[in-house]
Design an enzyme around this catalytic site. Structure first.
Site, mmCIF file in Angstrom:
data_model
loop_
_atom_site.group_PDB
_atom_site.id
_atom_site.type_symbol
_atom_site.label_atom_id
_atom_site.label_comp_id
_atom_site.label_asym_id
_atom_site.label_seq_id
_atom_site.Cartn_x
_atom_site.Cartn_y
_atom_site.Cartn_z
ATOM 1 N N ASP A 116 2.250 -6.701 1.470
ATOM 2 C CA ASP A 116 1.797 -8.053 1.820
ATOM 3 C C ASP A 116 0.418 -8.370 1.287
ATOM 4 O O ASP A 116 0.050 -9.535 1.168
ATOM 5 C CB ASP A 116 1.814 -8.227 3.346
ATOM 6 C CG ASP A 116 3.096 -8.872 3.813
ATOM 7 O OD1 ASP A 116 3.914 -9.234 2.947
ATOM 8 O OD2 ASP A 116 3.278 -9.016 5.029
ATOM 9 N N LYS B 195 -6.508 -0.427 6.191
ATOM 10 C CA LYS B 195 -6.010 0.147 7.437
ATOM 11 C C LYS B 195 -4.818 1.062 7.198
ATOM 12 O O LYS B 195 -4.442 1.856 8.068
ATOM 13 C CB LYS B 195 -5.599 -0.964 8.402
ATOM 14 C CG LYS B 195 -6.779 -1.710 9.003
ATOM 15 C CD LYS B 195 -6.275 -2.712 10.007
ATOM 16 C CE LYS B 195 -7.411 -3.287 10.830
ATOM 17 N NZ LYS B 195 -6.922 -4.298 11.773
ATOM 18 N N GLU B 196 -4.167 0.902 6.044
ATOM 19 C CA GLU B 196 -2.979 1.704 5.746
ATOM 20 C C GLU B 196 -3.194 2.382 4.391
ATOM 21 O O GLU B 196 -2.801 1.847 3.358
ATOM 22 C CB GLU B 196 -1.740 0.802 5.746
ATOM 23 C CG GLU B 196 -1.609 0.072 7.065
ATOM 24 C CD GLU B 196 -0.453 -0.924 7.157
ATOM 25 O OE1 GLU B 196 0.058 -1.089 8.269
ATOM 26 O OE2 GLU B 196 -0.073 -1.532 6.152
ATOM 27 N N ASP C 277 8.235 1.425 8.949
ATOM 28 C CA ASP C 277 6.832 1.042 8.845
ATOM 29 C C ASP C 277 6.179 2.008 7.869
ATOM 30 O O ASP C 277 6.637 3.149 7.713
ATOM 31 C CB ASP C 277 6.146 1.153 10.211
ATOM 32 C CG ASP C 277 6.532 0.008 11.132
ATOM 33 O OD1 ASP C 277 7.204 -0.915 10.654
ATOM 34 O OD2 ASP C 277 6.172 0.055 12.317
ATOM 35 N N ASP D 205 10.960 -7.359 16.168
ATOM 36 C CA ASP D 205 12.055 -6.412 16.363
ATOM 37 C C ASP D 205 12.796 -6.699 17.666
ATOM 38 O O ASP D 205 14.018 -6.844 17.694
ATOM 39 C CB ASP D 205 11.537 -4.958 16.332
ATOM 40 C CG ASP D 205 10.240 -4.768 17.101
ATOM 41 O OD1 ASP D 205 9.703 -5.758 17.646
ATOM 42 O OD2 ASP D 205 9.761 -3.624 17.170
ATOM 43 N N LYS E 232 5.367 -9.368 9.638
ATOM 44 C CA LYS E 232 6.334 -8.378 9.160
ATOM 45 C C LYS E 232 7.741 -8.971 9.006
ATOM 46 O O LYS E 232 8.474 -8.627 8.070
ATOM 47 C CB LYS E 232 6.369 -7.205 10.145
ATOM 48 C CG LYS E 232 7.343 -6.135 9.771
ATOM 49 C CD LYS E 232 7.247 -5.004 10.752
ATOM 50 C CE LYS E 232 8.461 -4.118 10.655
ATOM 51 N NZ LYS E 232 8.472 -3.102 11.706
HETATM 52 O O1 LIG Z 1 1.810 -9.295 8.151
HETATM 53 C C1 LIG Z 1 2.239 -8.151 8.291
HETATM 54 C C2 LIG Z 1 1.940 -7.368 9.418
HETATM 55 C C3 LIG Z 1 2.464 -6.082 9.495
HETATM 56 N N1 LIG Z 1 3.225 -5.574 8.504
HETATM 57 C C4 LIG Z 1 3.725 -4.184 8.592
HETATM 58 O O2 LIG Z 1 4.392 -3.979 9.814
HETATM 59 C C5 LIG Z 1 4.320 -2.626 10.179
HETATM 60 C C6 LIG Z 1 3.977 -2.494 11.643
HETATM 61 O O3 LIG Z 1 2.633 -2.854 11.875
HETATM 62 P P1 LIG Z 1 1.661 -1.979 12.782
HETATM 63 O O4 LIG Z 1 0.297 -2.518 12.663
HETATM 64 O O5 LIG Z 1 1.875 -0.545 12.496
HETATM 65 O O6 LIG Z 1 2.171 -2.362 14.208
HETATM 66 P P2 LIG Z 1 2.642 -1.418 15.409
HETATM 67 O O7 LIG Z 1 2.193 -2.062 16.659
HETATM 68 O O8 LIG Z 1 2.262 -0.026 15.221
HETATM 69 O O9 LIG Z 1 4.204 -1.612 15.252
HETATM 70 C C7 LIG Z 1 5.140 -1.721 16.301
HETATM 71 O O10 LIG Z 1 5.299 -3.055 16.737
HETATM 72 C C8 LIG Z 1 5.727 -3.982 15.742
HETATM 73 C C9 LIG Z 1 5.972 -5.302 16.415
HETATM 74 O O11 LIG Z 1 4.795 -5.847 16.916
HETATM 75 C C10 LIG Z 1 6.993 -3.507 15.072
HETATM 76 O O12 LIG Z 1 7.281 -4.338 13.994
HETATM 77 C C11 LIG Z 1 6.795 -2.102 14.556
HETATM 78 O O13 LIG Z 1 7.944 -1.614 13.938
HETATM 79 C C12 LIG Z 1 6.428 -1.214 15.715
HETATM 80 O O14 LIG Z 1 6.258 0.129 15.269
HETATM 81 C C13 LIG Z 1 3.284 -1.963 9.272
HETATM 82 O O15 LIG Z 1 3.920 -1.130 8.347
HETATM 83 C C14 LIG Z 1 2.631 -3.148 8.599
HETATM 84 O O16 LIG Z 1 2.208 -2.860 7.318
HETATM 85 C C15 LIG Z 1 3.526 -6.339 7.397
HETATM 86 O O17 LIG Z 1 4.202 -5.882 6.491
HETATM 87 N N2 LIG Z 1 3.028 -7.610 7.315
HETATM 88 MN MN LIG Z 2 2.541 1.240 13.638
#
Ligand SMILES: O=c1ccn([C@@H]2O[C@H](COP(=O)(O)OP(=O)(O)O[C@H]3O[C@H](CO)[C@@H](O)[C@H](O)[C@H]3O)[C@@H](O)[C@H]2O)c(=O)[nH]1
Ligand SMILES: [Mn+2]
Length: 748
Positions: free
Chosen positions: A130, A100-101, A303, A462, A266
């Site tokens: 992770d 996905k990334e 992120d 956050d 995260k």
């Molecule tokens: O088990 C995990 C899950 C996520 N991530 C990282 O967390 C980031 C955010 O994940 P993403 O899927 O992009 O979530 P978003 O919904 O786009 O993120 C928003 O919402 C999150 C909270 O739910 C915040 O942490 C993010 O900063 C905010 O941009 C990414 O870089 C992931 O790789 C991890 O490192 N480990």
């Molecule tokens: Mn995101």
């Protein structure tokens, strides 16, 4: 006679200005709306479920107004900072899923962070992976190699956008003012670096296709692997460059994961980074003698898709952190930059821009005590997230007993030493501590995630960490929004299909509602953080409750109109209802117009539509999963479903067409309500025609049904009129027809 230079007051590093005219307009509109809403409720007459819906709407509206009352804007002047006085910064990039990334994107973020305008010896970038993917590790090594060319190039020519992919696709004007030789050199360097970038990108593409690399990172392996910590640096590169010109270090951290251990998504990853980034310094010491060893007092979290789009953001953050002239210089926990996105559609049908948050409400919260911590693009004081209070921040842990420190922070001696170390001094940490602090067991019996570090209780780590760990302990923050003429500091990617958007919203809403319904409800901390601030937080905690009024307004008037019976809007109340409705639309339209000079009406309509849709999908399911969790039946109901960053260019999204492909049950309530509304509209009008008019008593209902029909038109189109593969999946349409028919036959 001019005063001697050293006596002159230090230059101002930043300014803040309250937007007085906007504050006045907002207050006026809020007063007007409040008066109308009170009158409408007083004249309601009928005490039915719609009254309850109105009260919930009024409650949420009240909360939403607190961050509108005192909007401020800020400017920072990084050019006035003294570079030798800058303190070290650790940048933390988190990734979790190589599918996905995509690695190429993640590496662009890493490289862009390494190329920030900051003394290289005081900048370290950490990548948390992770998934523990060998592909990501390989890509990180390649990224470091490319960065050792890219970073000097950016410094030499003053490149503005440090993200190579973006730079080579765009039109960054480089400084060509140095004469013919300089121009020729620049052109040559640009071609050389571009070729190297192409080689780097292709290398990653090939590695992605390498079955041996990706095959070893199965779904199971991502949840079950050892810790791996590696300082990526080229040995020959550890030269004795000055601190200013040194290459920033790059660290790769993949924490241990086991299926039986909760890993806290995260927040868990960030906590490992925060602690391991300290332990790793001993290794850095061996590898990079020229680096200034420091226990970086500031961390910048990104992120994996949020690349740096300008090079100045770390310096801008320091304009606030290092300003001794701030009124309360010592209580600033973080500087938040807005989330902005590179793949937004001009016709943003999913309201992905998050305009209400990043262009409107964060500026207002900044006028109170600071915006909500927003996950990415923030520069945070390390000791603040350790659970210190601002007043005790001068060596907050130096007086603590070792035993107490171990209960809070765990058993890594290296980490404990670092806590007592002042910034800038070196440490003699055992290298194996790095993997120790990245192990599953490390946090057992400690306060990590509860009192120390990023907090685990909510999937929206956050929001909860910022509020509980920082604001409730007395910290403040500032919001650094770029001036209209300046580029976005960071750019991320938005989901481009509806299902991803709704699932993401469901996660946010359930994470925040869980906080709202816990003992940490923001309204309970009004004394600690001030009433308007706590209302601003509570608005997001309870936002999922929009599901209830929208659900009511999408069923009760419909069924009563279909029945052709007594209306829910007696004549006395209909006028007031109309006034409140118009005033709320107007308030929203003005809010959008202030934030966006262009295409405000289109944005307004897109936001109206998405608000209603999200209420009966993402927010409704959030309420259900939190309710299940509360009664103990939730299991894994609230999860962190990662948002895919693999497709940047959803063509349908770009063209303003809803992409329903892959939609799950989350869409079901919306499609059902859309059908119900249209059936009620047609049926009700038919009954009116054959049964004779019912005069103006139904006019409010008729108007409401027409408004809902207009809002939900893309759903109807997706179910009935469209034939392309991205239409509403047939099983959803079939179930919606069944459910709408059942509702009509039972209550209609
Ligand atoms: O088990 C995990 C899950 C996520 N991530 C990282 O967390 C980031 C955010 O994940 P993403 O899927 O992009 O979530 P978003 O919904 O786009 O993120 C928003 O919402 C999150 C909270 O739910 C915040 O942490 C993010 O900063 C905010 O941009 C990414 O870089 C992931 O790789 C991890 O490192 N480990
Ligand atoms: Mn995101």
């Amino acid at each position: 006679m001019a005063a001697p230079l050293q006596d002159a007051a230090p230059l101002q590093l930043h300014t803040v200005e309250v937007d007085q005219p906007l504050a006045a307009v907002n207050r006026l509109l809020a007063g007007l709306h409040l008066a109308l809403a009170a009158a409408a409720i007083a004249h309601r007459g009928v005490h039915d479920i719609l009254l309850a819906a109105d009260l919930v709407l009024l409650f949420l509206w009240l909360l939403s107004q607190a961050p509108m009352l005192r909007p401020v804007s800020r400017a920072a002047f990084p050019g006035r900072l003294s570079r030798p006085a800058l303190l070290a910064v650790d940048v933390m990039v988190v990734t979790a899923d190589p599918d996905k990334e995509p690695a190429a994107k993640v590496m662009n973020t890493v490289i862009s962070a390494m190329a920030l305008d900051y003394p290289g010896g005081r900048l370290t970038v950490y990548l948390s992976d992770d998934a523990g993917s060998p592909l990501t590790l390989l890509a990180a090594r390649k990224a470091y190699a490319f960065a050792s060319v890219w970073v000097p190039f950016c410094r030499k020519y003053g490149v503005q956008c440090p993200c190579p992919e973006r730079f080579f696709a765009g039109s960054d004007q480089l400084d060509g003012g140095g004469g013919v030789d300089h121009d020729r050199e620049l052109a040559g360097d640009k071609i050389r670096v571009k070729n190297m970038y192409e080689t780097f990108r292709k290398g990653i593409e090939e590695a992605t296709k390498d079955a041996a690399l990706s095959g070893s990172c199965t779904r199971a392996a991502r949840q079950d692997h050892d810790a791996h910590v590696e300082i990526i640096a080229d040995k020959q590169d550890s030269n004795s460059d000055g601190d200013e010109d040194a290459m920033p270090s790059l660290g790769y951290v993949s924490r241990e994961k086991r299926p039986a251990w909760a890993h806290h998504f995260k927040a868990g990853a960030l906590n490992v980074l925060v602690s391991s980034s300290i332990a790793d310094r001993s290794e850095l010491q061996h590898l990079r003698v020229s680096s200034l060893m420091s226990n970086a007092p500031y961390v910048l979290v990104l992120d994996c898709d949020m690349y740096c789009n300008t090079r100045s953001s770390a310096m801008e953050a320091m304009c606030f952190h290092l300003d001794s002239r701030r009124r309360r210089a010592d209580d600033l926990a973080f500087v938040q930059f807005p989330q902005m996105f590179h793949n937004l559609s001009g016709n943003d049908i999913y309201a992905n821009e998050l305009r209400s948050i990043f262009s409107t409400r964060w500026k207002g919260l900044d006028g109170l005590r600071g915006p909500i911590l927003s996950g990415t693009g923030f520069c945070l004081r390390r000791d603040a997230v350790y659970g210190a209070r601002p007043s005790s921040s001068q060596g907050p842990f130096s007086s603590m007993e070792v035993g107490e420190l171990k209960t809070r922070f765990g058993h890594s001696n290296g980490h404990l030493v670092s806590l007592r170390r002042t910034a800038g001094s070196t440490t003699g940490v055992l290298p194996q501590d790095a993997t120790l602090v990245a192990s599953c067991e490390y946090e057992m019996g400690t306060r990590w995630g509860e009192e120390v570090g990023f907090l685990y209780q909510s999937v929206v780590e956050d929001y909860f960490t910022g509020y509980r760990q920082l604001y409730c302990r007395g910290w403040t923050s500032v919001y650094c929004y770029p001036a209209p003429s300046r580029p976005a500091p960071f750019l991320g990617s938005v989901p481009t299909n509806l299902n991803d958007v709704l699932v993401q919203n469901k996660r946010w809403m359930s994470g925040m509602l869980a906080v709202g319904l816990s003992r940490h409800c923001p309204l309970g901390s009004a004394l600690a953080v001030s009433l308007p601030q706590s209302m601003g937080f509570a608005y997001y905690a309870f936002m999922a409750l929009y599901a209830f009024p929208v659900l009511c307004y999408a069923t009760v008037p419909q069924l009563s109109f279909f029945r052709g019976g007594a209306t829910s809007f007696p004549v006395a109340s209909s006028l007031w209802f109309t006034a409140v409705f118009v005033s709320s639309l107007l308030q929203h339209l003005i809010e959008v117009s202030v934030a966006k000079r262009r295409l405000a009406v289109r944005t307004w309509w897109n936001e109206q539509r998405f608000w209603a849709l999200n209420a009966v999908t993402g927010q409704l399911f959030a309420c259900l999963s939190v309710a299940l969790d509360l009664v103990g039946a939730g299991g894994q109901a609230v999860n962190f479903d990662l948002t895919s960053k693999a497709s940047d260019h959803g063509e349908l999204y770009r063209d303003g067409v809803f992409d329903f492909a892959g939609c799950s049950t989350v869409l079901l309530p919306a499609t059902t309500l859309c059908l119900l509304n249209n059936a009620a509209l047609v049926g009700g009008i038919w009954k009116m025609v054959i049964g004779g008019g019912r005069g103006d008593t139904v006019s409010v209902e008729l108007f409401l049904l027409c408004y809902v029909a207009a809002l939900s038109y893309p759903l109807l189109q997706g179910m009935v009129l469209r034939r392309d593969p991205a239409r509403v999946p047939a099983w959803i349409t079939a179930m919606s027809v069944g459910m709408a028919a059942t509702l009509l036959s039972l209550f209609g």
